[in-house]
Each structure stands twice: as C-alpha cells, then as structure tokens.
Design a protein around this motif. Structure first.
Motif, PDB file in Angstrom:
ATOM      1  N   ALA A  83      14.029  10.763  -7.650  1.00  0.00           N
ATOM      2  CA  ALA A  83      13.633  10.383  -6.233  1.00  0.00           C
ATOM      3  C   ALA A  83      12.116  10.356  -5.884  1.00  0.00           C
ATOM      4  N   VAL A  84      11.278  11.199  -6.424  1.00  0.00           N
ATOM      5  CA  VAL A  84       9.932  11.020  -6.420  1.00  0.00           C
ATOM      6  C   VAL A  84       9.397   9.794  -6.996  1.00  0.00           C
ATOM      7  N   GLY A  85       9.988   9.619  -8.235  1.00  0.00           N
ATOM      8  CA  GLY A  85       9.377   8.149  -8.965  1.00  0.00           C
ATOM      9  C   GLY A  85       9.818   6.888  -7.960  1.00  0.00           C
ATOM     10  N   THR A  86      10.844   6.972  -7.249  1.00  0.00           N
ATOM     11  CA  THR A  86      11.509   5.943  -6.607  1.00  0.00           C
ATOM     12  C   THR A  86      10.521   5.541  -5.314  1.00  0.00           C
ATOM     13  N   VAL A  87      10.146   6.942  -4.567  1.00  0.00           N
ATOM     14  CA  VAL A  87       9.423   7.065  -3.383  1.00  0.00           C
ATOM     15  C   VAL A  87       8.065   6.477  -3.875  1.00  0.00           C
ATOM     16  N   LEU A  88       7.327   6.786  -4.854  1.00  0.00           N
ATOM     17  CA  LEU A  88       6.261   6.362  -5.314  1.00  0.00           C
ATOM     18  C   LEU A  88       6.012   4.925  -5.542  1.00  0.00           C
ATOM     19  N   GLY A  89       6.936   4.563  -6.442  1.00  0.00           N
ATOM     20  CA  GLY A  89       7.272   3.122  -6.600  1.00  0.00           C
ATOM     21  C   GLY A  89       7.337   2.230  -5.243  1.00  0.00           C
ATOM     22  N   VAL A  90       7.967   2.624  -4.371  1.00  0.00           N
ATOM     23  CA  VAL A  90       7.938   1.814  -2.938  1.00  0.00           C
ATOM     24  C   VAL A  90       6.779   1.922  -2.281  1.00  0.00           C
ATOM     25  N   LEU A  91       6.010   3.080  -2.259  1.00  0.00           N
ATOM     26  CA  LEU A  91       4.866   3.255  -1.620  1.00  0.00           C
ATOM     27  C   LEU A  91       3.709   2.581  -2.337  1.00  0.00           C
ATOM     28  N   ALA A  92       3.794   2.411  -3.503  1.00  0.00           N
ATOM     29  CA  ALA A  92       2.757   1.446  -4.384  1.00  0.00           C
ATOM     30  C   ALA A  92       3.171  -0.085  -3.916  1.00  0.00           C
ATOM     31  N   THR A  93       4.256  -0.252  -3.838  1.00  0.00           N
ATOM     32  CA  THR A  93       4.605  -1.945  -3.486  1.00  0.00           C
ATOM     33  C   THR A  93       4.038  -2.042  -2.322  1.00  0.00           C
ATOM     34  N   LEU A  94       4.504  -1.130  -1.089  1.00  0.00           N
ATOM     35  CA  LEU A  94       3.796  -1.327   0.213  1.00  0.00           C
ATOM     36  C   LEU A  94       2.218  -1.275   0.373  1.00  0.00           C
ATOM     37  N   VAL A  95       1.568  -0.429  -0.641  1.00  0.00           N
ATOM     38  CA  VAL A  95       0.290  -0.519  -0.671  1.00  0.00           C
ATOM     39  C   VAL A  95      -0.438  -1.826  -1.332  1.00  0.00           C
ATOM     40  N   ASP A 107       1.054  -4.723  -1.052  1.00  0.00           N
ATOM     41  CA  ASP A 107       1.315  -5.738  -0.168  1.00  0.00           C
ATOM     42  C   ASP A 107       0.539  -6.029   0.816  1.00  0.00           C
ATOM     43  N   HIS A 108       0.254  -4.768   1.289  1.00  0.00           N
ATOM     44  CA  HIS A 108      -0.855  -4.614   2.460  1.00  0.00           C
ATOM     45  C   HIS A 108      -2.179  -4.935   2.233  1.00  0.00           C
ATOM     46  N   VAL A 109      -2.763  -4.707   0.846  1.00  0.00           N
ATOM     47  CA  VAL A 109      -4.055  -5.237   0.473  1.00  0.00           C
ATOM     48  C   VAL A 109      -3.933  -6.566   0.245  1.00  0.00           C
ATOM     49  N   ARG A 110      -2.867  -7.166  -0.232  1.00  0.00           N
ATOM     50  CA  ARG A 110      -2.570  -8.671  -0.361  1.00  0.00           C
ATOM     51  C   ARG A 110      -2.753  -9.346   0.676  1.00  0.00           C
ATOM     52  N   TRP A 111      -2.084  -8.695   1.872  1.00  0.00           N
ATOM     53  CA  TRP A 111      -1.858  -9.381   3.186  1.00  0.00           C
ATOM     54  C   TRP A 111      -3.442  -9.229   3.911  1.00  0.00           C
ATOM     55  N   ARG A 112      -4.026  -8.186   3.741  1.00  0.00           N
ATOM     56  CA  ARG A 112      -5.423  -8.177   4.331  1.00  0.00           C
ATOM     57  C   ARG A 112      -6.379  -9.180   3.830  1.00  0.00           C
ATOM     58  N   ARG A 113      -6.277  -9.439   2.469  1.00  0.00           N
ATOM     59  CA  ARG A 113      -7.053 -10.053   1.697  1.00  0.00           C
ATOM     60  C   ARG A 113      -6.837 -11.589   2.060  1.00  0.00           C
ATOM     61  N   ASP A 114      -5.563 -12.099   2.108  1.00  0.00           N
ATOM     62  CA  ASP A 114      -4.941 -13.595   2.566  1.00  0.00           C
ATOM     63  C   ASP A 114      -5.417 -13.811   4.029  1.00  0.00           C
TER      64      ASP A 114
END
Length: 149
Positions: free
Chosen positions: A10-22, A24-31
């Motif tokens: 569960a912790v690994g899944t949550v961390l993976g989702v959070l890492a993906t969200l972060v 995506d957010h960084v890529r969105w800001r750069r774009d």
C-alpha cells in the motif's frame, strides 16, 4: 498473508502515485512556462519588427510641415499600435512602459524628419539616437523577461 506485506504494498503504491503526480505537475509547469515564453517572444518580435519598419520608413520620408505631429497616424498604418496593444496583454508593466517610450521616440523622429531637418542636423541626430537608445533599453528588458519567463 502478513500485515507488513500489505502495508508495504500500500505504501509503495501510494508513493508511486505521488511520484507520478509530482512528475506530471513539474512537466505541466515547464510546458506552461515554455508556452508563455513563446507567446512573449512572438509579441516582442512583432512589436520590434513593426517599430523598426516604421522608423526606417520615417527616415525616408519627405519634408512635409503639415505632417508634423501626425506621426501617430503613420505608426497606426505600420501596425505599431496593434503590436503595442498585444504587448500590453502579455507583458509586464515595466516592459510596456519602455515600449511606450520607444514608440514616442519614433514619433519624435518622425516629426524631426518631416519638419525638414537634414540627416546631419542636431535635431535629426538627437531624435535618431533617442529612438535607438529607447529601443536598446526595451530589448534589454525583453531579454530579461524572456530569461525569467
């Protein structure tokens, strides 16, 4: 199945989702930043192009005392005001102010030429240098904005 395995999954899944969200957010800001920079660059280029075209056309104008004070009409015909309005929509106030000063300097240059001042006269040289100086200050500000946009 031990609880520790479920918790670790569960912790690994949550961390993976959070890492993906972060990511995506960084890529969105750069774009978004790149799109803003492209928009600014296009507006800056358009304004400088039409302002230079107007100034160059004014340098070839014939003396015409009745045209003194009517450079704003010629600037409008060259699209300077339209490009300046576009700048007002996308650029910082300091840059818009410098663009306004550059426009006024080109208007003064127009008046010096149509008033009949020869290219070597102090009035012509002063107006030409002022137009170049205000344009250079504007370009410096534009470069600064593009560096941080």
């Amino acid at each position: 199945m031990p609880w520790s395995t479920l918790v670790a999954t569960a912790v690994g899944t949550v961390l993976g989702v959070l890492a993906t969200l972060v990511a995506d957010h960084v890529r969105w800001r750069r774009d978004r930043s790149e799109r803003e920079r492209d928009t600014l660059r296009a507006a800056f280029t358009e304004y400088l192009t039409v302002l230079s075209a107007a100034r160059d056309a004014f340098s070839r104008a014939e003396p015409s005392p009745e045209a003194v004070g009517k450079g704003h009409v010629a600037l409008g015909e060259h699209g300077v005001y339209a490009a300046q309005h576009q700048l007002e929509l996308v650029a910082r106030r300091t840059l818009v102010d410098k663009a306004g000063r550059a426009t006024l300097a080109v208007l003064d240059f127009h008046d010096a030429v149509v008033a009949g001042h020869a290219s070597g006269s102090p009035e012509y040289v002063h107006a030409w240098r002022t137009a170049r100086r205000t344009r250079a200050a504007l370009i410096t500000e534009m470069r600064k904005v593009l560096r941080y946009a």
